[in-house]
Motif scaffolding. Structure first.
Motif, short mmCIF file in Angstrom:
data_model
loop_
_atom_site.label_atom_id
_atom_site.label_comp_id
_atom_site.label_asym_id
_atom_site.label_seq_id
_atom_site.Cartn_x
_atom_site.Cartn_y
_atom_site.Cartn_z
N ASN A 69 0.82 -1.22 0.00
CA ASN A 69 0.00 0.00 0.00
C ASN A 69 0.86 1.27 0.00
OD1 ASN A 69 -2.60 -0.82 -0.29
ND2 ASN A 69 -3.03 -0.98 1.89
N THR A 70 1.98 1.23 0.71
CA THR A 70 2.87 2.40 0.70
C THR A 70 3.41 2.63 -0.71
OG1 THR A 70 3.50 1.85 2.97
CG2 THR A 70 4.90 3.43 1.82
N ALA A 71 3.84 1.54 -1.35
CA ALA A 71 4.34 1.66 -2.73
C ALA A 71 3.25 2.16 -3.67
CB ALA A 71 4.88 0.31 -3.19
N LEU A 72 2.02 1.70 -3.46
CA LEU A 72 0.90 2.14 -4.32
C LEU A 72 0.69 3.66 -4.21
CD1 LEU A 72 -1.80 -0.65 -3.79
CD2 LEU A 72 -0.57 -0.14 -5.89
N LEU A 73 0.75 4.17 -2.97
CA LEU A 73 0.52 5.61 -2.81
C LEU A 73 1.67 6.44 -3.36
CD1 LEU A 73 -1.31 6.22 0.59
CD2 LEU A 73 -2.22 6.02 -1.71
N ILE A 74 2.90 5.94 -3.21
CA ILE A 74 4.05 6.65 -3.81
C ILE A 74 3.87 6.69 -5.33
CG2 ILE A 74 6.54 6.52 -4.25
CD1 ILE A 74 6.82 5.30 -1.41
N ALA A 75 3.48 5.54 -5.90
CA ALA A 75 3.27 5.47 -7.36
C ALA A 75 2.13 6.39 -7.79
CB ALA A 75 3.00 4.02 -7.78
N SER A 76 1.10 6.49 -6.96
CA SER A 76 -0.05 7.34 -7.33
C SER A 76 0.34 8.82 -7.32
CB SER A 76 -1.25 7.08 -6.42
OG SER A 76 -1.08 7.73 -5.19
N SER A 77 1.20 9.22 -6.37
CA SER A 77 1.68 10.61 -6.36
C SER A 77 2.53 10.88 -7.60
CB SER A 77 2.50 10.89 -5.10
OG SER A 77 1.65 11.09 -4.00
N PHE A 78 3.34 9.88 -7.97
CA PHE A 78 4.15 10.01 -9.20
C PHE A 78 3.22 10.16 -10.42
CE2 PHE A 78 5.67 7.59 -12.90
CZ PHE A 78 6.75 8.40 -13.28
N ALA A 79 2.18 9.30 -10.48
CA ALA A 79 1.25 9.35 -11.62
C ALA A 79 0.55 10.70 -11.70
CB ALA A 79 0.23 8.21 -11.51
N TYR A 80 0.12 11.20 -10.54
CA TYR A 80 -0.56 12.51 -10.56
C TYR A 80 0.40 13.61 -11.01
CZ TYR A 80 -4.09 15.95 -9.55
OH TYR A 80 -5.03 16.94 -9.71
N GLY A 81 1.65 13.52 -10.54
CA GLY A 81 2.66 14.52 -10.93
C GLY A 81 2.88 14.53 -12.44
N VAL A 82 2.91 13.33 -13.05
CA VAL A 82 3.08 13.26 -14.51
C VAL A 82 1.84 13.81 -15.20
CG1 VAL A 82 3.51 11.73 -16.48
CG2 VAL A 82 4.65 11.29 -14.30
N GLY A 83 0.66 13.55 -14.62
CA GLY A 83 -0.58 14.09 -15.18
C GLY A 83 -0.57 15.62 -15.16
N LEU A 84 -0.09 16.18 -14.05
CA LEU A 84 0.00 17.64 -13.94
C LEU A 84 0.99 18.20 -14.96
CD1 LEU A 84 -0.58 20.31 -12.43
CD2 LEU A 84 1.22 19.67 -10.80
N ALA A 85 2.13 17.53 -15.09
CA ALA A 85 3.13 17.97 -16.07
C ALA A 85 2.54 17.90 -17.48
CB ALA A 85 4.39 17.13 -15.96
N SER A 86 1.69 16.89 -17.73
CA SER A 86 1.11 16.72 -19.07
C SER A 86 0.28 17.93 -19.46
CB SER A 86 0.25 15.46 -19.12
OG SER A 86 1.02 14.32 -18.83
N ILE A 87 -0.58 18.42 -18.53
CA ILE A 87 -1.41 19.57 -18.88
C ILE A 87 -0.54 20.84 -18.96
CG2 ILE A 87 -2.16 20.19 -16.53
CD1 ILE A 87 -4.31 20.32 -19.70
N GLN A 88 0.50 20.90 -18.16
CA GLN A 88 1.39 22.07 -18.23
C GLN A 88 2.11 22.12 -19.58
OE1 GLN A 88 3.63 21.26 -14.66
NE2 GLN A 88 2.46 22.74 -13.45
N PHE A 89 2.31 20.93 -20.18
CA PHE A 89 2.98 20.88 -21.48
C PHE A 89 1.97 20.74 -22.63
CE2 PHE A 89 6.57 20.21 -18.76
CZ PHE A 89 7.63 20.78 -19.45
N GLY A 90 0.68 20.87 -22.29
CA GLY A 90 -0.32 20.99 -23.35
C GLY A 90 -1.01 19.71 -23.80
N SER A 91 -0.79 18.59 -23.10
CA SER A 91 -1.44 17.35 -23.52
C SER A 91 -2.56 16.99 -22.53
CB SER A 91 -0.43 16.20 -23.60
OG SER A 91 -1.11 15.00 -23.92
N ARG A 92 -3.79 17.36 -22.90
CA ARG A 92 -4.95 17.10 -22.03
C ARG A 92 -5.25 15.61 -21.96
NH1 ARG A 92 -8.93 20.40 -24.46
NH2 ARG A 92 -7.89 22.19 -23.55
N ARG A 93 -5.14 14.93 -23.09
CA ARG A 93 -5.45 13.49 -23.13
C ARG A 93 -4.50 12.71 -22.23
NH1 ARG A 93 -4.27 8.96 -25.88
NH2 ARG A 93 -2.53 9.95 -26.96
N ARG A 94 -3.21 13.07 -22.30
CA ARG A 94 -2.23 12.38 -21.46
C ARG A 94 -2.50 12.66 -19.98
NH1 ARG A 94 3.78 13.28 -23.35
NH2 ARG A 94 2.92 12.49 -25.27
N MET A 95 -2.93 13.88 -19.67
CA MET A 95 -3.28 14.21 -18.28
C MET A 95 -4.38 13.28 -17.78
SD MET A 95 -5.14 17.55 -16.63
CE MET A 95 -6.77 16.98 -17.10
N VAL A 96 -5.42 13.10 -18.61
CA VAL A 96 -6.55 12.26 -18.20
C VAL A 96 -6.08 10.82 -17.97
CG1 VAL A 96 -8.72 11.25 -19.00
CG2 VAL A 96 -8.30 13.70 -19.28
#
Lengths: 213, 97
Positions: A69-96
């Motif tokens: 569960n700890t690893a899952l939450l670390i991975a989920s924060s990483f995934a959200y961070g990449v999603g945020l970076a995606s919209i910052q770089f203009g890819s809405r689909r990748r963010m979703v």
């Protein structure tokens, strides 16, 4: 939708609005830290009352699920961070896609915690009360531990469910976000990582300290 | 974009490594024990705050709020722990009925 950073009338600029929103979520997170503070204090009180019995209760927990569960939450924060970076770089689909991945990891956490671990704990009679299964001199201390365990994990799970709802809302509103207008994505991300941080504190309190010599 | 993903991946990898260090402190290096676990857990919180929440990029208001949260927590936990840490518990003798 045009990518122009607009702002409400009460703000001097879009940047002023963004800074106010971010300061607001940090103020909320500070109050959340204080909300969890007394729960951590209750752990200190309960453990110091009878350390060996409290630790005996902690050793009944499922460490493997705790680690996963700890690893899952670390991975989920990483995934959200990449999603945020995606919209910052203009890819809405990748963010979703990345936000859906973060949601899936959060759901996996909830499934393991409440569908597998809690069920196993309840079947083993570890819920505090008359039917508590641990007998002998460690019974009272172990019950204190499991009172902390069930209360703190339920509260954390509730925060995670709220977080899942917020991420689902961000996904549903994805069309509104652009590289210049995505403050809600950033703010929900801060809350999402905060849930991770609370777990990073709960994990050693529940699974590790009682097993340490 | 790639640079951001690489940075986030490095942050996540560091946190997994710290998780492994926590387990090592408990099972492989028991001399570290609870103190080691507490230090590593605090480091993990710091890595998440700076790595995922990008605390270093924020302005003074955010820093002030983050510092205030830590200060209030320190007061709460510090003063709250004083009683159980300093109280002497004497065993009570229960007379047989």
């Amino acid at each position: 939708m045009s990518d122009v950073a607009t702002h409400e009338f009460q703000f001097a600029s879009a940047e002023h609005q963004r800074e106010t929103a971010i300061s607001g979520i940090w103020l909320f997170l500070a109050s959340e830290a204080l909300f969890f503070g007394p729960i951590f204090l209750s752990w200190i009180y309960a453990r110091l009352a009878d350390p060996s019995a409290f630790d005996a209760g902690a050793r009944q927990t499922d460490l493997t699920i705790g680690i996963v569960n700890t690893a899952l939450l670390i991975a989920s924060s990483f995934a959200y961070g990449v999603g945020l970076a995606s919209i910052q770089f203009g890819s809405r689909r990748r963010m979703v896609v990345w936000l859906l991945f973060a949601c899936t990891l959060g759901l996996a956490f909830l499934g393991l915690k409440f569908g597998v671990e809690w069920r196993s704990d309840l079947e083993k009679g570890l819920f505090p009360g008359a039917n508590f299964s641990i007998q002998g001199p460690t019974r009272n201390g172990a019950q204190l531990f499991f009172a902390f365990y069930f209360f703190s994990t339920a509260l954390h799970g509730l925060h995670l469910i709220v977080g899942l709802g917020l991420v689902a809302w961000i996904i549903s509103q994805a069309r509104q976000f652009t590289p210049k207008r995505h403050t809600p994505v950033l703010i929900v991300g801060l809350y999402w990582t905060f849930i991770d941080i609370i777990w990073l504190v709960l994990f050693p309190l529940i699974y590790l300290i009682g097993r340490a010599s | 974009m790639t640079g951001v993903v690489v940075r986030l991946f490095a942050v996540a990898s560091l946190m997994v490594a710290l998780l492994a260090a926590e387990l090592a402190a408990v099972f492989i290096f028991p001399a570290w024990g609870r103190i080691g676990v507490a230090i590593i857990a605090a480091a993990m919180v710091g890595v998440a705050a700076f790595g995922f929440m990008d605390l270093r990029r924020e302005g003074p208001p955010v820093w002030l709020l983050a510092a205030a949260a830590l200060l209030w927590l320190a007061i709460l936990l510090g003063l709250g722990s004083l009683d159980p840490l300093t109280r002497t518990l004497y065993p009570t003798v229960i007379a047989a009925p």
